[in-house]
Design a protein around this motif. Structure first.
Motif, PDB file in Angstrom:
ATOM      1  N   LEU A   1      10.684  -8.759   3.090  1.00  0.00           N
ATOM      2  CA  LEU A   1      10.653  -8.211   1.731  1.00  0.00           C
ATOM      3  C   LEU A   1      11.929  -7.403   1.579  1.00  0.00           C
ATOM      4  N   ILE A   2      12.807  -7.860   0.713  1.00  0.00           N
ATOM      5  CA  ILE A   2      14.076  -7.160   0.515  1.00  0.00           C
ATOM      6  C   ILE A   2      13.839  -5.981  -0.418  1.00  0.00           C
ATOM      7  N   LEU A   3      14.269  -4.807   0.038  1.00  0.00           N
ATOM      8  CA  LEU A   3      14.089  -3.583  -0.744  1.00  0.00           C
ATOM      9  C   LEU A   3      15.153  -3.518  -1.837  1.00  0.00           C
ATOM     10  N   GLU A   4      14.714  -3.791  -3.059  1.00  0.00           N
ATOM     11  CA  GLU A   4      15.640  -3.822  -4.185  1.00  0.00           C
ATOM     12  C   GLU A   4      15.344  -2.734  -5.206  1.00  0.00           C
ATOM     13  N   MET A   5      14.096  -2.349  -5.302  1.00  0.00           N
ATOM     14  CA  MET A   5      13.689  -1.438  -6.364  1.00  0.00           C
ATOM     15  C   MET A   5      13.728   0.016  -5.894  1.00  0.00           C
ATOM     16  N   PRO A   6      14.054   0.919  -6.798  1.00  0.00           N
ATOM     17  CA  PRO A   6      14.099   2.342  -6.441  1.00  0.00           C
ATOM     18  C   PRO A   6      12.789   2.868  -5.863  1.00  0.00           C
ATOM     19  N   GLU A   7      11.649   2.348  -6.327  1.00  0.00           N
ATOM     20  CA  GLU A   7      10.369   2.828  -5.793  1.00  0.00           C
ATOM     21  C   GLU A   7      10.175   2.453  -4.333  1.00  0.00           C
ATOM     22  N   HIS A   8      10.781   1.332  -3.908  1.00  0.00           N
ATOM     23  CA  HIS A   8      10.752   0.972  -2.484  1.00  0.00           C
ATOM     24  C   HIS A   8      11.480   2.034  -1.664  1.00  0.00           C
ATOM     25  N   ILE A   9      12.658   2.389  -2.119  1.00  0.00           N
ATOM     26  CA  ILE A   9      13.481   3.348  -1.383  1.00  0.00           C
ATOM     27  C   ILE A   9      12.825   4.726  -1.387  1.00  0.00           C
ATOM     28  N   ARG A  10      12.300   5.147  -2.528  1.00  0.00           N
ATOM     29  CA  ARG A  10      11.614   6.446  -2.593  1.00  0.00           C
ATOM     30  C   ARG A  10      10.409   6.469  -1.658  1.00  0.00           C
ATOM     31  N   ALA A  11       9.662   5.363  -1.612  1.00  0.00           N
ATOM     32  CA  ALA A  11       8.474   5.318  -0.757  1.00  0.00           C
ATOM     33  C   ALA A  11       8.849   5.432   0.713  1.00  0.00           C
ATOM     34  N   LEU A  12       9.985   4.889   1.100  1.00  0.00           N
ATOM     35  CA  LEU A  12      10.388   4.924   2.507  1.00  0.00           C
ATOM     36  C   LEU A  12      11.267   6.119   2.857  1.00  0.00           C
ATOM     37  N   ALA A  13      11.492   6.998   1.902  1.00  0.00           N
ATOM     38  CA  ALA A  13      12.332   8.170   2.161  1.00  0.00           C
ATOM     39  C   ALA A  13      11.630   9.188   3.052  1.00  0.00           C
ATOM     40  N   HIS A  14      10.337   9.074   3.189  1.00  0.00           N
ATOM     41  CA  HIS A  14       9.579  10.015   4.034  1.00  0.00           C
ATOM     42  C   HIS A  14       9.372   9.398   5.416  1.00  0.00           C
ATOM     43  N   PRO A  15       9.680  10.145   6.484  1.00  0.00           N
ATOM     44  CA  PRO A  15       9.568   9.574   7.837  1.00  0.00           C
ATOM     45  C   PRO A  15       8.155   9.133   8.216  1.00  0.00           C
ATOM     46  N   LEU A  16       7.138   9.823   7.724  1.00  0.00           N
ATOM     47  CA  LEU A  16       5.766   9.420   8.052  1.00  0.00           C
ATOM     48  C   LEU A  16       5.458   8.055   7.445  1.00  0.00           C
ATOM     49  N   ARG A  17       5.954   7.799   6.256  1.00  0.00           N
ATOM     50  CA  ARG A  17       5.710   6.499   5.625  1.00  0.00           C
ATOM     51  C   ARG A  17       6.411   5.381   6.390  1.00  0.00           C
ATOM     52  N   GLN A  18       7.577   5.666   6.930  1.00  0.00           N
ATOM     53  CA  GLN A  18       8.269   4.663   7.734  1.00  0.00           C
ATOM     54  C   GLN A  18       7.457   4.343   8.982  1.00  0.00           C
ATOM     55  N   ARG A  19       6.882   5.363   9.587  1.00  0.00           N
ATOM     56  CA  ARG A  19       6.076   5.154  10.790  1.00  0.00           C
ATOM     57  C   ARG A  19       4.804   4.368  10.453  1.00  0.00           C
ATOM     58  N   VAL A  20       4.170   4.691   9.323  1.00  0.00           N
ATOM     59  CA  VAL A  20       2.970   3.966   8.884  1.00  0.00           C
ATOM     60  C   VAL A  20       3.311   2.496   8.666  1.00  0.00           C
ATOM     61  N   LEU A  21       4.395   2.245   7.954  1.00  0.00           N
ATOM     62  CA  LEU A  21       4.786   0.857   7.690  1.00  0.00           C
ATOM     63  C   LEU A  21       5.044   0.114   8.992  1.00  0.00           C
ATOM     64  N   GLY A  22       5.691   0.772   9.938  1.00  0.00           N
ATOM     65  CA  GLY A  22       5.938   0.144  11.235  1.00  0.00           C
ATOM     66  C   GLY A  22       4.653  -0.243  11.939  1.00  0.00           C
ATOM     67  N   LEU A  23       3.665   0.650  11.916  1.00  0.00           N
ATOM     68  CA  LEU A  23       2.385   0.343  12.564  1.00  0.00           C
ATOM     69  C   LEU A  23       1.655  -0.801  11.856  1.00  0.00           C
ATOM     70  N   LEU A  24       1.755  -0.824  10.539  1.00  0.00           N
ATOM     71  CA  LEU A  24       1.023  -1.841   9.778  1.00  0.00           C
ATOM     72  C   LEU A  24       1.675  -3.218   9.816  1.00  0.00           C
ATOM     73  N   THR A  25       2.844  -3.332  10.418  1.00  0.00           N
ATOM     74  CA  THR A  25       3.413  -4.665  10.631  1.00  0.00           C
ATOM     75  C   THR A  25       2.794  -5.309  11.861  1.00  0.00           C
ATOM     76  N   ASN A  26       2.216  -4.484  12.754  1.00  0.00           N
ATOM     77  CA  ASN A  26       1.616  -5.005  13.988  1.00  0.00           C
ATOM     78  C   ASN A  26       0.188  -5.473  13.787  1.00  0.00           C
ATOM     79  N   ALA A  27      -0.607  -4.686  13.063  1.00  0.00           N
ATOM     80  CA  ALA A  27      -2.021  -5.020  12.874  1.00  0.00           C
ATOM     81  C   ALA A  27      -2.573  -4.220  11.707  1.00  0.00           C
ATOM     82  N   PRO A  28      -3.576  -4.765  11.016  1.00  0.00           N
ATOM     83  CA  PRO A  28      -4.219  -3.995   9.950  1.00  0.00           C
ATOM     84  C   PRO A  28      -4.924  -2.768  10.524  1.00  0.00           C
ATOM     85  N   CYS A  29      -4.902  -1.671   9.790  1.00  0.00           N
ATOM     86  CA  CYS A  29      -5.549  -0.428  10.218  1.00  0.00           C
ATOM     87  C   CYS A  29      -6.170   0.269   9.021  1.00  0.00           C
TER      88      CYS A  29
END
Length: 139
Positions: free
Chosen positions: A5-33
């Motif tokens: 998923l190519i990050l093109e929209m400002p809301e994508h970038i804003r959502a990933l600007a927080h380190p906890l959200r980056q960590r959550v996204l990383g975990l959710l690429t491995n398995a649903p939680c």
């Protein structure tokens, strides 16, 4: 799950600007939680995590893949919508905000601390990568 998923929209970038959200996204690429499972993995309270999960979902970076009743409530299982989420080239050129860079560095710092604790200070060989992004000057 899509491969990319190519990050093109400002809301994508804003959502990933927080380190906890980056960590959550990383975990959710491995398995649903569930929110509770993510909280346990990240050592964050479920209410605090719930806010960040909702932000990722609103930005379209994660989705609900199943819902199961448990103890009078419905548990929602979340999953990343893609395995890889690179910035679009045009986004790299127009990004005016350092929040994403700072959030990424903070997430990396937190992961390093967790690894150091887990391996009791004897971390196996680690590799880091970075990409140069030139941001326009804001006057």
């Amino acid at each position: 799950m899509r491969d990319e998923l190519i990050l093109e929209m400002p809301e994508h970038i804003r959502a990933l600007a927080h380190p906890l959200r980056q960590r959550v996204l990383g975990l959710l690429t491995n398995a649903p939680c569930t929110n509770k499972q993510l909280g346990e993995l990240l050592q964050v309270s479920p209410p605090r995590l719930h806010f960040h999960v909702r932000e990722l979902q609103a930005a379209g970076l994660i989705e609900i893949v199943s819902q199961q009743p448990k103890g009078g409530v419905i548990e929602k299982y979340y999953r990343a919508v893609a395995r890889v989420v690179p910035l679009a080239p045009e986004t790299k050129e127009t990004a005016r905000d350092q929040e994403l860079v700072e959030g990424t560095l903070e997430a990396l710092r937190q992961e390093y601390i967790r690894a150091s604790t887990f391996f009791e200070g004897h971390i196996p060989e680690m590799r880091f990568a970075h990409e140069l992004v030139l941001l326009p000057r804001i006057d």
